[in-house]
Design a protein around this motif. Structure first.
Motif, PDB file in Angstrom:
ATOM      1  N   GLY A 199     -31.565  34.353  13.621  1.00  0.00           N
ATOM      2  CA  GLY A 199     -31.709  33.773  12.503  1.00  0.00           C
ATOM      3  C   GLY A 199     -30.915  34.755  11.399  1.00  0.00           C
ATOM      4  N   LEU A 200     -30.097  33.998  10.465  1.00  0.00           N
ATOM      5  CA  LEU A 200     -29.129  34.575   9.617  1.00  0.00           C
ATOM      6  C   LEU A 200     -30.040  34.625   8.079  1.00  0.00           C
ATOM      7  N   TYR A 201     -30.102  35.846   7.610  1.00  0.00           N
ATOM      8  CA  TYR A 201     -30.521  35.813   5.970  1.00  0.00           C
ATOM      9  C   TYR A 201     -29.317  36.399   5.374  1.00  0.00           C
ATOM     10  N   TYR A 202     -29.376  36.016   4.032  1.00  0.00           N
ATOM     11  CA  TYR A 202     -28.337  36.413   3.008  1.00  0.00           C
ATOM     12  C   TYR A 202     -28.951  36.672   1.745  1.00  0.00           C
ATOM     13  N   TRP A 203     -28.348  37.477   0.701  1.00  0.00           N
ATOM     14  CA  TRP A 203     -28.506  37.857  -0.533  1.00  0.00           C
ATOM     15  C   TRP A 203     -27.386  38.133  -1.187  1.00  0.00           C
ATOM     16  N   TYR A 204     -27.338  37.973  -2.460  1.00  0.00           N
ATOM     17  CA  TYR A 204     -26.310  38.464  -3.469  1.00  0.00           C
ATOM     18  C   TYR A 204     -27.031  38.463  -4.525  1.00  0.00           C
ATOM     19  N   GLU A 205     -26.324  39.288  -5.958  1.00  0.00           N
ATOM     20  CA  GLU A 205     -26.959  39.365  -6.886  1.00  0.00           C
ATOM     21  C   GLU A 205     -27.088  38.206  -7.594  1.00  0.00           C
ATOM     22  N   GLY A 206     -28.425  37.926  -8.293  1.00  0.00           N
ATOM     23  CA  GLY A 206     -28.715  36.622  -8.747  1.00  0.00           C
ATOM     24  C   GLY A 206     -29.741  35.879  -7.952  1.00  0.00           C
ATOM     25  N   LEU A 207     -29.945  35.908  -6.833  1.00  0.00           N
ATOM     26  CA  LEU A 207     -30.891  35.559  -6.070  1.00  0.00           C
ATOM     27  C   LEU A 207     -32.276  36.336  -6.232  1.00  0.00           C
ATOM     28  N   GLY A 208     -33.350  36.039  -6.407  1.00  0.00           N
ATOM     29  CA  GLY A 208     -34.394  36.696  -6.456  1.00  0.00           C
ATOM     30  C   GLY A 208     -34.902  37.305  -5.222  1.00  0.00           C
ATOM     31  N   HIS A 209     -34.621  36.815  -4.108  1.00  0.00           N
ATOM     32  CA  HIS A 209     -35.007  37.369  -2.664  1.00  0.00           C
ATOM     33  C   HIS A 209     -33.968  36.739  -1.545  1.00  0.00           C
ATOM     34  N   ALA A 210     -34.096  37.421  -0.326  1.00  0.00           N
ATOM     35  CA  ALA A 210     -33.296  37.088   0.754  1.00  0.00           C
ATOM     36  C   ALA A 210     -33.716  35.685   1.038  1.00  0.00           C
ATOM     37  N   VAL A 211     -32.534  34.803   1.646  1.00  0.00           N
ATOM     38  CA  VAL A 211     -32.571  33.510   1.843  1.00  0.00           C
ATOM     39  C   VAL A 211     -31.940  33.111   3.314  1.00  0.00           C
ATOM     40  N   GLN A 212     -32.815  32.363   3.862  1.00  0.00           N
ATOM     41  CA  GLN A 212     -32.405  32.082   5.405  1.00  0.00           C
ATOM     42  C   GLN A 212     -31.413  30.882   5.502  1.00  0.00           C
ATOM     43  N   CYS A 213     -30.660  30.990   6.242  1.00  0.00           N
ATOM     44  CA  CYS A 213     -29.603  29.767   6.783  1.00  0.00           C
ATOM     45  C   CYS A 213     -30.469  28.831   6.960  1.00  0.00           C
ATOM     46  N   ASP A 214     -29.781  27.290   6.410  1.00  0.00           N
ATOM     47  CA  ASP A 214     -30.495  26.241   6.915  1.00  0.00           C
ATOM     48  C   ASP A 214     -29.323  25.244   7.512  1.00  0.00           C
ATOM     49  N   ASP A 215     -28.415  26.043   8.068  1.00  0.00           N
ATOM     50  CA  ASP A 215     -27.369  25.051   8.723  1.00  0.00           C
ATOM     51  C   ASP A 215     -26.681  25.699   9.686  1.00  0.00           C
ATOM     52  N   TYR A 216     -27.447  25.735  11.067  1.00  0.00           N
ATOM     53  CA  TYR A 216     -26.824  26.541  12.348  1.00  0.00           C
ATOM     54  C   TYR A 216     -26.038  25.882  13.142  1.00  0.00           C
ATOM     55  N   ILE A 217     -25.222  26.631  13.604  1.00  0.00           N
ATOM     56  CA  ILE A 217     -24.379  25.982  14.827  1.00  0.00           C
ATOM     57  C   ILE A 217     -25.267  26.641  16.034  1.00  0.00           C
ATOM     58  N   GLN A 218     -25.323  25.586  16.925  1.00  0.00           N
ATOM     59  CA  GLN A 218     -25.829  25.940  18.371  1.00  0.00           C
ATOM     60  C   GLN A 218     -25.091  25.603  19.555  1.00  0.00           C
ATOM     61  N   ASP A 219     -25.513  26.591  20.666  1.00  0.00           N
ATOM     62  CA  ASP A 219     -24.897  26.401  21.862  1.00  0.00           C
ATOM     63  C   ASP A 219     -26.047  26.544  22.878  1.00  0.00           C
ATOM     64  N   HIS A 220     -26.485  25.401  23.557  1.00  0.00           N
ATOM     65  CA  HIS A 220     -27.451  25.266  24.391  1.00  0.00           C
ATOM     66  C   HIS A 220     -29.049  25.745  23.820  1.00  0.00           C
ATOM     67  N   ASP A 221     -28.969  25.315  22.540  1.00  0.00           N
ATOM     68  CA  ASP A 221     -30.232  25.650  21.887  1.00  0.00           C
ATOM     69  C   ASP A 221     -30.372  26.806  21.296  1.00  0.00           C
ATOM     70  N   ILE A 222     -29.169  27.660  21.266  1.00  0.00           N
ATOM     71  CA  ILE A 222     -29.320  29.277  20.762  1.00  0.00           C
ATOM     72  C   ILE A 222     -28.545  29.062  19.409  1.00  0.00           C
ATOM     73  N   ASN A 223     -28.921  29.811  18.525  1.00  0.00           N
ATOM     74  CA  ASN A 223     -28.109  29.721  17.073  1.00  0.00           C
ATOM     75  C   ASN A 223     -27.039  30.753  17.427  1.00  0.00           C
TER      76      ASN A 223
END
Length: 439
Positions: A189-213
């Motif tokens: 899972g990928l999570y990201y944050w930058y100034e302006g976000l209240g908390h860390a956010v998870q990616c909602d558009d993954y690239i997969q290979d054999h069902d692995i992100n």
């Protein structure tokens, strides 16, 4: 007698002048000593002024994927320096980095990004300058602090080859490969944050290979430009601890534009080669682009080499006849310039090849040839033959046949056409409007 009276005069002069010279010398020495003592007194007022370092330097983790809060308190005697400006020199880095990042500030708290897989190191000192120091900057000693998150899993379980590109200043594409010790069925899972976000956010558009992100695409990051973007790629698997990856990115340093558009190569009457193109699409600011232009000779040969002729911000280039030699191809690519980023990725090439290019001939007015005839006939039919097999710079003709008058006009123009030959017929009742185009 004359000789006897002559010699005592200089002797008498020496006896009377010696005390006066000694007195003058003593007065100079006294003046010099007073000046030196005064200078020492003045300089000692600043050299003896000292300032203590800041107090209680602390590092805390607010849970923002590597963005740490660094805070300190002023030195205890800062109130005594009312006639001076108190500032702080704050430096930070990750353990193993050669250079420190430096910030000069009057603040007592900062939030900066670190790679949490390595120890965070910070140091602060007090800077004092003003009337109380005779406008000489006085520096305190440094105070230091470090921070290390508890690491789980082995280093070989961390994802590999993590790589991100900010395409057209529109979306960020990050990819990675599973760690060497990652078991089957691992979930990333990928999570990201930058100034302006209240908390860390998870990616909602993954690239997969054999069902692995193995990647993620992040959209709508314009608010994160020119800020620290903190990212964590974490993994989970049954009965196995995996080490997370922490990185801090700057989007403008990861930008990659699309290839330049509408590359046009032409030859002037003076046999100068003109190359022009348009900026790429997307959200890349045009003023943030620079371009590289390359030329090639005999591209059909296996070892044809490209030569760079210009790196510029303009979207046009003229190459003199002396430098053309046997040019057969031109290509252009772009990237973010030094005014908008410290670094960036080159776009793909836009390429245009040609052979036997001829100089342009002056344009011919359609109206000047056709209108005098069309004014006298009720109907006109025009037949145009396109000959696309001809190479760039070859000649082709336009034939205009008038129904009542068998007139034929032939025009020449060095253009490149593509596609199958076509016959285009056009007719209109009189009076036929004069054509306004140029051939």
């Amino acid at each position: 007698m004359c000789c006897r009276t002559a010699f005592p005069m200089p002797h008498t002069f020496q006896q009377e002048s010696l005390p006066s010279y000694l007195g003058m010398a003593l007065r100079w020495l006294y003046t010099l000593s007073v000046a030196l003592v005064w200078g020492c007194v003045v300089s000692s007022s600043s050299s003896h002024t000292t300032v203590a370092p800041p107090q209680d330097l602390q590092i805390t983790d607010p849970g923002l994927l590597g963005s740490l809060d660094i805070e300190w308190k002023p030195p205890p005697n800062v109130q005594t320096f009312s006639e001076c400006t108190v500032k702080y020199r704050f430096e930070y880095r990750n353990a193993g980095d050669r250079d420190w990042k430096v910030i000069f500030t009057r603040k007592l708290k900062f939030r900066v990004g670190f790679d949490l897989s390595r120890t965070a190191e910070v140091k602060v000192q007090t800077l004092l300058e003003g009337r109380c120091t005779d406008d000489v900057e006085v520096q305190s000693d440094w105070i230091y602090a470090t921070f290390q998150v508890p690491l789980q899993g082995k280093l070989e379980s961390e994802v590999q080859n993590f790589h991100c590109v900010y395409h057209d200043w529109e979306y960020l594409k990050c990819t990675w490969q599973p760690g060497l010790l990652a078991p089957r069925g691992v979930h990333y899972g990928l999570y990201y944050w930058y100034e302006g976000l209240g908390h860390a956010v998870q990616c909602d558009d993954y690239i997969q290979d054999h069902d692995i992100n193995i990647g993620c695409i992040l959209q709508n990051l314009s608010q994160a430009e020119y800020k620290d973007l903190s990212i964590c790629v974490n993994g989970s698997a049954a009965a196995t601890l995996l080490r997370p990856l922490y990185v801090t990115l700057r989007l403008h340093n990861l930008a990659k534009p699309s290839p330049p558009k509408q590359l046009v190569v032409s030859m002037s009457a003076s046999e100068e080669l003109h190359v022009a193109w348009g900026p790429p699409g997307g959200e890349t600011p045009p003023q943030c682009l620079e371009y590289e232009v390359q030329l090639a000779e005999d591209l059909e040969e296996a070892k044809a080499a490209w030569a760079s002729v210009s790196t510029q911000m303009e979207t046009a280039l003229t190459i003199s006849r002396a430098n053309q030699s046997r040019i057969s191809c031109v290509r252009v690519r772009g990237r973010t310039n030094i005014f908008c980023a410290d670094q960036g990725f080159w776009s793909e090439w836009t390429q245009e090849c040609f052979s036997g290019m001829e100089p342009k001939v002056p344009s011919i007015s359609f109206t000047s040839f056709i209108k005098p005839v069309w004014d006298q006939v009720p109907m006109a039919a025009m037949s145009i033959c396109w000959c696309p097999a001809l190479e760039l710079g070859s000649w082709f003709s336009y034939n205009v046949n008038l129904l009542q008058h068998s007139h034929s006009y032939s025009f020449a123009s060095p253009v490149h056409l593509a596609g199958e030959p076509q016959n285009i017929n056009a007719s209109a009742p009189a009076p036929f409007p004069a054509a306004q185009g140029q051939l």
